[in-house]
Design a protein around this motif. Structure first.
Motif, mmCIF file in Angstrom:
data_model
loop_
_atom_site.group_PDB
_atom_site.id
_atom_site.type_symbol
_atom_site.label_atom_id
_atom_site.label_comp_id
_atom_site.label_asym_id
_atom_site.label_seq_id
_atom_site.Cartn_x
_atom_site.Cartn_y
_atom_site.Cartn_z
ATOM 1 N N ILE A 275 0.847 -1.198 0.000
ATOM 2 C CA ILE A 275 0.000 0.000 0.000
ATOM 3 C C ILE A 275 0.881 1.247 0.000
ATOM 4 O O ILE A 275 1.873 1.325 0.718
ATOM 5 N N GLY A 276 0.516 2.224 -0.831
ATOM 6 C CA GLY A 276 1.324 3.428 -0.981
ATOM 7 C C GLY A 276 1.143 4.418 0.156
ATOM 8 O O GLY A 276 0.473 4.154 1.152
ATOM 9 N N GLY A 277 1.714 5.593 -0.027
ATOM 10 C CA GLY A 277 1.768 6.563 1.050
ATOM 11 C C GLY A 277 0.600 7.521 1.111
ATOM 12 O O GLY A 277 0.186 7.950 2.191
ATOM 13 N N HIS A 278 0.044 7.901 -0.030
ATOM 14 C CA HIS A 278 -0.999 8.936 -0.040
ATOM 15 C C HIS A 278 -2.330 8.443 -0.559
ATOM 16 O O HIS A 278 -3.326 9.171 -0.483
ATOM 17 N N ALA A 279 -2.353 7.237 -1.121
ATOM 18 C CA ALA A 279 -3.568 6.769 -1.788
ATOM 19 C C ALA A 279 -3.550 5.256 -1.880
ATOM 20 O O ALA A 279 -2.497 4.621 -1.821
ATOM 21 N N VAL A 280 -4.741 4.713 -2.060
ATOM 22 C CA VAL A 280 -4.882 3.303 -2.417
ATOM 23 C C VAL A 280 -5.211 3.259 -3.905
ATOM 24 O O VAL A 280 -6.096 3.989 -4.377
ATOM 25 N N PHE A 281 -4.485 2.410 -4.635
ATOM 26 C CA PHE A 281 -4.638 2.313 -6.088
ATOM 27 C C PHE A 281 -5.286 0.968 -6.412
ATOM 28 O O PHE A 281 -4.672 -0.086 -6.250
ATOM 29 N N VAL A 282 -6.520 1.015 -6.875
ATOM 30 C CA VAL A 282 -7.257 -0.202 -7.219
ATOM 31 C C VAL A 282 -6.890 -0.621 -8.639
ATOM 32 O O VAL A 282 -6.901 0.202 -9.568
ATOM 33 N N ASP A 283 -6.541 -1.891 -8.807
ATOM 34 C CA ASP A 283 -6.176 -2.433 -10.121
ATOM 35 C C ASP A 283 -7.457 -2.645 -10.925
ATOM 36 O O ASP A 283 -8.141 -3.658 -10.796
ATOM 37 N N ALA A 284 -7.782 -1.677 -11.775
ATOM 38 C CA ALA A 284 -9.061 -1.706 -12.487
ATOM 39 C C ALA A 284 -9.131 -2.816 -13.523
ATOM 40 O O ALA A 284 -10.204 -3.353 -13.796
ATOM 41 N N LYS A 285 -7.993 -3.190 -14.117
ATOM 42 C CA LYS A 285 -8.006 -4.276 -15.099
ATOM 43 C C LYS A 285 -8.448 -5.591 -14.461
ATOM 44 O O LYS A 285 -9.219 -6.349 -15.045
ATOM 45 N N LYS A 286 -7.946 -5.850 -13.262
ATOM 46 C CA LYS A 286 -8.327 -7.073 -12.562
ATOM 47 C C LYS A 286 -9.737 -6.964 -11.983
ATOM 48 O O LYS A 286 -10.442 -7.962 -11.862
ATOM 49 N N PHE A 287 -10.141 -5.759 -11.611
ATOM 50 C CA PHE A 287 -11.454 -5.543 -11.020
ATOM 51 C C PHE A 287 -12.556 -5.703 -12.071
ATOM 52 O O PHE A 287 -13.589 -6.333 -11.811
ATOM 53 N N LEU A 288 -12.337 -5.129 -13.250
ATOM 54 C CA LEU A 288 -13.332 -5.168 -14.333
ATOM 55 C C LEU A 288 -12.719 -5.835 -15.563
ATOM 56 O O LEU A 288 -12.389 -5.169 -16.551
ATOM 57 N N PRO A 289 -12.566 -7.142 -15.536
ATOM 58 C CA PRO A 289 -11.833 -7.819 -16.612
ATOM 59 C C PRO A 289 -12.561 -7.840 -17.952
ATOM 60 O O PRO A 289 -11.938 -8.126 -18.984
ATOM 61 N N TYR A 290 -13.868 -7.538 -17.969
ATOM 62 C CA TYR A 290 -14.630 -7.658 -19.207
ATOM 63 C C TYR A 290 -14.848 -6.325 -19.921
ATOM 64 O O TYR A 290 -15.400 -6.304 -21.028
ATOM 65 N N VAL A 291 -14.425 -5.231 -19.318
ATOM 66 C CA VAL A 291 -14.539 -3.929 -19.983
ATOM 67 C C VAL A 291 -13.360 -3.765 -20.931
ATOM 68 O O VAL A 291 -12.211 -3.875 -20.508
ATOM 69 N N PRO A 292 -13.594 -3.510 -22.217
ATOM 70 C CA PRO A 292 -12.472 -3.362 -23.163
ATOM 71 C C PRO A 292 -11.580 -2.178 -22.803
ATOM 72 O O PRO A 292 -12.067 -1.157 -22.300
ATOM 73 N N LYS A 293 -10.295 -2.312 -23.083
ATOM 74 C CA LYS A 293 -9.359 -1.238 -22.744
ATOM 75 C C LYS A 293 -9.683 0.048 -23.483
ATOM 76 O O LYS A 293 -9.398 1.151 -22.992
ATOM 77 N N GLU A 294 -10.315 -0.076 -24.666
ATOM 78 C CA GLU A 294 -10.691 1.111 -25.444
ATOM 79 C C GLU A 294 -11.832 1.884 -24.806
ATOM 80 O O GLU A 294 -12.149 2.997 -25.251
ATOM 81 N N GLU A 295 -12.443 1.300 -23.770
ATOM 82 C CA GLU A 295 -13.588 1.945 -23.120
ATOM 83 C C GLU A 295 -13.249 2.449 -21.720
ATOM 84 O O GLU A 295 -14.121 2.633 -20.892
ATOM 85 N N TYR A 296 -11.950 2.663 -21.473
ATOM 86 C CA TYR A 296 -11.469 3.391 -20.298
ATOM 87 C C TYR A 296 -11.896 2.726 -18.990
ATOM 88 O O TYR A 296 -12.790 3.182 -18.282
ATOM 89 N N ILE A 297 -11.204 1.632 -18.698
ATOM 90 C CA ILE A 297 -11.581 0.735 -17.607
ATOM 91 C C ILE A 297 -11.593 1.456 -16.258
ATOM 92 O O ILE A 297 -12.560 1.371 -15.499
#
Length: 460
Positions: free
Chosen positions: A341-363
């Motif tokens: 975990i970082g120092g100022h924020a939590v960074f959620v891995d959106a690719k793993k969270f929403l695996p079915y949203v195409p990358k062209e549609e801004y996951i």
């Protein structure tokens, strides 16, 4: 039993926040063209868009504001800040600016020209924007571990020395005016850089005749991680660690709205008197006279106090442990985040969270919008929107990481608020397989588009 951890401050003033309904938020985000920057703050329940300038100042800082000297030239507040910067960072020359990107604008006006290469560790958006605006090129030399969100490598902000040396050998030194170390490295997930890496980078850069500039917005958090994770530093104070860190830099830029714990302000500092003299001219043109540079005297006073406060464990333990509290909650729920975990924020891995949203549609932007609808929480996308288009091909740049960043303001929210954020994401995570479409761009700016972009939902 052991006493539980508690914040080392008490609350003197509160600000009400509005708890909206989902129906209201559906309309508001549509009116905002699915850009969270377009929302007015009264339509947000918990605002984690940024930790920049959004924190609460201390009683000492507010007291310092009342003694600010607003003289146009030679303000005593300027000299208070100058003395504090020299004491903490060791730089003799400094110029105030109204915020960090202004410091980049002034310094890069001195250093950069078309065709230059500027290596670094995952340049932040404004840094890369200022580089590319001048038709120079930012080159990412971050270690590969930074792009594996499951890796618990303790210093994912480190520069890969082999990658850096390859850049140094690519062109003559005259085309590499500087390399930039971002501490902590925001774009890779608020990840720190080790002292050993700072030293090794400086030694290599010196060998090739390249100056080192620190993007220092979260320098104190970086020092805390060195203290906690790096051998030989556990008994050193934060101020001692900071002092050593900056011996490996030739100059620094600073957004004081982060680890200066103020609502506005920035500065640059350097050892090179020639850089200072040239930057002074640009500072007068873009910001203001050299002893105020776009800052009020009262804000310089508050910043001087803030720099002193944040370089202590009293401040940093409380600040970073709240970030860890949210991160640990999300991991308990199985939600993929950048680890450690970082120092100022939590960074959620959106690719793993929403695996079915195409990358062209801004996951990551899609996830950010859904979180707002679910819980009234405003985060920010650090992914394809932020990466902008390639200036040569005009194609989208698809970064290795797509993050939803949840940046936590300093001394602002309670852990109850963090529980709301975590519950909102948990609710979405439980139905993630149903989310198959994202967003499309209707209108965008040529550079740093994520601030003003207009989007629409993809019709399913």
């Amino acid at each position: 039993m052991n006493l539980p951890f508690a914040e080392n401050y008490k609350i003197k003033m509160v600000e009400p926040i509005y708890r909206s309904t989902r129906e209201q938020r559906v309309q508001w985000i549509a009116d905002a063209n699915y850009n969270l920057f377009n929302l007015s703050s009264d339509k947000v329940f918990i605002d984690l868009l940024t930790d920049s300038g959004t924190g609460a100042m201390s009683d000492r800082q507010w007291a310092a504001i009342m003694t600010g000297d607003e003289s146009y030239a030679g303000s005593s507040s300027y000299y208070h800040l100058k003395e504090k910067i020299q004491t903490i960072f060791g730089f003799e020359h400094f110029l105030p600016t109204h915020q960090g990107r202004a410091a980049e604008n002034v310094l890069f006006s001195v250093l950069l020209k078309e065709g230059d290469l500027v290596p670094g560790n995952s340049h932040f958006d404004t840094t890369k924007g200022h580089i590319e605006y001048r038709k120079a090129k930012a080159i990412d030399c971050t270690i590969d571990e930074a792009f594996d969100t499951d890796s618990t490598f303790p210093f994912k902000g480190n520069v890969d020395l082999a990658k850096l040396e390859k850049v140094f050998k690519l062109q003559p030194q005259k085309n590499i005016p500087a390399m930039i170390m971002t501490i902590t490295c925001n774009s890779s997930g608020g990840q720190p850089v080790s002292m050993a890496n700072l030293k090794a980078v400086k030694e290599m850069a010196t060998e090739y005749g390249v100056p080192v500039i620190f993007d220092s917005a979260r320098f104190a958090e970086n020092a805390w991680f060195i203290q906690q994770r790096e051998e030989g530093y556990s008994t050193k104070t934060i101020k001692e660690i900071v002092k050593e860190m900056f011996t490996y830099a030739d100059a620094m830029t600073m957004s004081s709205k982060k680890d200066g714990a103020v609502n506005i302000g920035g500065f640059m500092a350097m050892r090179n008197i020639d850089w200072y003299d040239k930057a002074s001219t640009f500072n007068i043109m873009y910001e203001g006279f050299v002893t105020y540079g776009g800052m009020a005297g009262r804000d310089m006073n508050a910043l001087a106090v803030g720099l002193d406060e944040v370089t202590t464990n009293d401040f940093l333990d409380t600040r970073i442990k709240q970030v860890q509290y949210l991160g640990n909650k999300l991991m308990e729920y199985g939600i993929p985040i950048q680890q450690p975990i970082g120092g100022h924020a939590v960074f959620v891995d959106a690719k793993k969270f929403l695996p079915y949203v195409p990358k062209e549609e801004y996951i990551a932007q899609t996830l950010a919008i859904i979180l707002y609808l679910e819980a009234g929480v405003r985060g920010v996308e650090v992914g394809t929107l932020l990466a902008d288009r390639d200036p040569e091909t005009n194609d989208n740049r698809y970064p290795k990481l797509e993050f939803l960043r949840l940046a936590i303001p300093r001394r602002t929210y309670s852990n109850n608020h963090m529980d709301v954020v975590a519950a909102g994401l948990k609710n979405i995570f439980e139905i993630r397989d149903e989310i198959r479409t994202g967003l499309l761009i209707r209108k965008e700016a040529a550079i740093m588009r994520h601030f003003t972009v207009l989007l629409e939902k993809v019709k399913s």
